[in-house]
Each structure stands twice: as C-alpha cells, then as structure tokens.
Design a protein around this motif. Sequence first.
Motif, PDB file in Angstrom:
ATOM      1  N   PRO A   1      -3.930  14.862  22.388  1.00 49.39           N
ATOM      2  CA  PRO A   1      -3.167  13.844  21.578  1.00 49.39           C
ATOM      3  C   PRO A   1      -2.908  13.789  20.159  1.00 49.39           C
ATOM      4  O   PRO A   1      -3.580  14.409  19.404  1.00 49.39           O
ATOM      5  N   ALA A   2      -1.793  13.289  19.724  1.00 47.29           N
ATOM      6  CA  ALA A   2      -1.657  12.928  18.157  1.00 47.29           C
ATOM      7  C   ALA A   2      -2.737  12.481  17.484  1.00 47.29           C
ATOM      8  O   ALA A   2      -2.982  12.401  16.322  1.00 47.29           O
ATOM      9  N   GLY A   3      -3.209  11.437  18.115  1.00 45.94           N
ATOM     10  CA  GLY A   3      -4.153  10.520  17.580  1.00 45.94           C
ATOM     11  C   GLY A   3      -5.564  10.908  17.766  1.00 45.94           C
ATOM     12  O   GLY A   3      -5.979  12.031  18.200  1.00 45.94           O
ATOM     13  N   PRO A   4      -6.639  10.137  17.007  1.00 46.97           N
ATOM     14  CA  PRO A   4      -7.892  10.366  17.160  1.00 46.97           C
ATOM     15  C   PRO A   4      -8.428  10.592  18.457  1.00 46.97           C
ATOM     16  O   PRO A   4      -8.175  10.390  19.531  1.00 46.97           O
TER      17      PRO A   4
ATOM     18  N   GLU B   1     -12.564  12.101  14.911  1.00 49.08           N
ATOM     19  CA  GLU B   1     -12.308  13.458  15.024  1.00 49.08           C
ATOM     20  C   GLU B   1     -10.915  13.599  15.482  1.00 49.08           C
ATOM     21  O   GLU B   1     -10.745  12.861  16.495  1.00 49.08           O
ATOM     22  N   SER B   2     -10.103  14.393  14.906  1.00 52.18           N
ATOM     23  CA  SER B   2      -8.665  14.661  15.336  1.00 52.18           C
ATOM     24  C   SER B   2      -8.559  16.178  15.693  1.00 52.18           C
ATOM     25  O   SER B   2      -9.470  16.919  14.991  1.00 52.18           O
TER      26      SER B   2
ATOM     27  N   ILE C   1      -0.657  16.341  16.422  1.00 48.74           N
ATOM     28  CA  ILE C   1       0.375  15.760  15.621  1.00 48.74           C
ATOM     29  C   ILE C   1       1.356  16.722  15.340  1.00 48.74           C
ATOM     30  O   ILE C   1       2.579  16.409  14.845  1.00 48.74           O
ATOM     31  N   LEU C   2       0.878  18.217  15.260  1.00 51.09           N
ATOM     32  CA  LEU C   2       2.049  19.122  14.971  1.00 51.09           C
ATOM     33  C   LEU C   2       2.749  19.551  16.243  1.00 51.09           C
ATOM     34  O   LEU C   2       3.638  20.639  16.237  1.00 51.09           O
TER      35      LEU C   2
ATOM     36  N   ILE D   1       1.018  -1.148   0.007  1.00 46.40           N
ATOM     37  CA  ILE D   1      -0.001  -0.054   0.148  1.00 46.40           C
ATOM     38  C   ILE D   1       0.837   1.057  -0.225  1.00 46.40           C
ATOM     39  O   ILE D   1       2.054   1.330   0.383  1.00 46.40           O
ATOM     40  N   HIS D   2       0.431   2.391  -0.258  1.00 49.25           N
ATOM     41  CA  HIS D   2       0.991   3.636  -0.335  1.00 49.25           C
ATOM     42  C   HIS D   2       0.191   4.603   0.836  1.00 49.25           C
ATOM     43  O   HIS D   2      -0.942   4.590   0.703  1.00 49.25           O
ATOM     44  N   THR D   3       1.071   5.284   1.318  1.00 43.95           N
ATOM     45  CA  THR D   3       0.514   6.482   2.109  1.00 43.95           C
ATOM     46  C   THR D   3       0.935   7.687   1.914  1.00 43.95           C
ATOM     47  O   THR D   3       1.906   7.913   1.345  1.00 43.95           O
ATOM     48  N   ASP D   4       0.248   8.709   2.131  1.00 47.62           N
ATOM     49  CA  ASP D   4       0.834  10.311   1.706  1.00 47.62           C
ATOM     50  C   ASP D   4      -0.076  10.943   2.686  1.00 47.62           C
ATOM     51  O   ASP D   4      -1.083  10.612   3.468  1.00 47.62           O
ATOM     52  N   MET D   5       0.463  12.402   2.845  1.00 48.66           N
ATOM     53  CA  MET D   5      -0.341  13.251   3.740  1.00 48.66           C
ATOM     54  C   MET D   5      -0.761  14.339   3.047  1.00 48.66           C
ATOM     55  O   MET D   5      -0.492  14.526   1.892  1.00 48.66           O
ATOM     56  N   PRO D   6      -1.624  15.168   3.632  1.00 49.01           N
ATOM     57  CA  PRO D   6      -2.374  16.062   3.059  1.00 49.01           C
ATOM     58  C   PRO D   6      -1.268  17.185   2.670  1.00 49.01           C
ATOM     59  O   PRO D   6      -0.494  17.455   3.297  1.00 49.01           O
TER      60      PRO D   6
END
Length: 178
Positions: free
Chosen positions: A121-124, A107-108, A113-114, A53-58
């Motif tokens: 929290p960095a996660g949801p 919801e995040s 994450i930044l 699989i491939h992942t990318d960020m916005p």
Amino acid sequence: MTMSSRHIGQSIAIARDYLAQHPDEARYTDSVAFAVVEDGLRCRVEGPNGATIHTDMPAGVGGESRAPSPGWYLRAGQASCTATLIIMRAAELGIPVRRVEVVVDSESDDRGILAMDGGVPAGPLTVSTRVRISADQVEPHALRDLVEWAEQHSPISDALRRAVPTSVELESAEGDPS
C-alpha cells in the motif's frame, strides 16, 4: 477542575443539547484544504481563516525537505486530535488532567508510494499511538477508559480505522488545453 475545564465541559453539554434538539444541523461539509504546488514538490495548503501550512517531500524522492511531509501532518493531526478528545472527555467527566502527551508514529514501505509493488500500500502499513497522561487522584483504569474513549471518538483515528468513501474529480485549469 480548572476554569478552562469547566468551560469545555459546559460547551460540550450545550452543543449536545442543541444537536439533540436540532439533529438536522449535526451533519455538515468540512472546510476545504486547498493545495497549490509552489516549487518542485513543495506545496502551500490554505484553509479557513487564513490558515496556511507547507509540505515538502524528502530529497530521496526529489523534494528538498523544506517542510514536513503530508504523512507527518497526518500523524500530527491524529496526535493532536486524540489529545484534544482526551481533554474534552476529561472535562465532561470532571477528571482533573494535569498533562497529556500523545505520540503517533507509523511504519511505511516506500515501494507503495513509488508504485514498485502492487501488493504494497502507498499509505502506512501500521500506525501506533502512545499516550502519557497524568491526573491527580484518578485510578489508572479511569485514565485507560478516558484514553480509549478519546481514541474511539477521534475523527482522524476513525477515518484511519475504517474505509471512508473517497472521490476524485478532474477539472482542467483555465487556459490549459483539455
């Protein structure tokens, strides 16, 4: 009950019987996911039997949105795992399920994450699962019990509900100065 449902139910019964007789074989190491950064924030993740699989960020955080984010794959995994467990349990119980749809959203807060706020929290922050299920001549309470059982036994949902011990090891890449 369809031929596929019978096969699933029989397979689960055989697996349970085998593990009851060989409990030392129930615990195992899961297959690894091997991620390599290809370009920018785009990663290629490889798994067993050639799975990729491939992942990318916005774009807002420097990615190019050329693939789903890792968080989307988490939700996709939870949705498909819950759907799979519903079908597995229905096959065991002889419930003639015609269709199962599972939607997982969350919801995040990007401040986590930044690393903008240590209290975020960095996660949801929350995760929500919605299930639509249809089965002929099955009482609604039986379908609710089926869905609740599947959610309680989904390995991905379980990992999100409880604190799973994690560890990180750092290895220097060959040729890199350490």
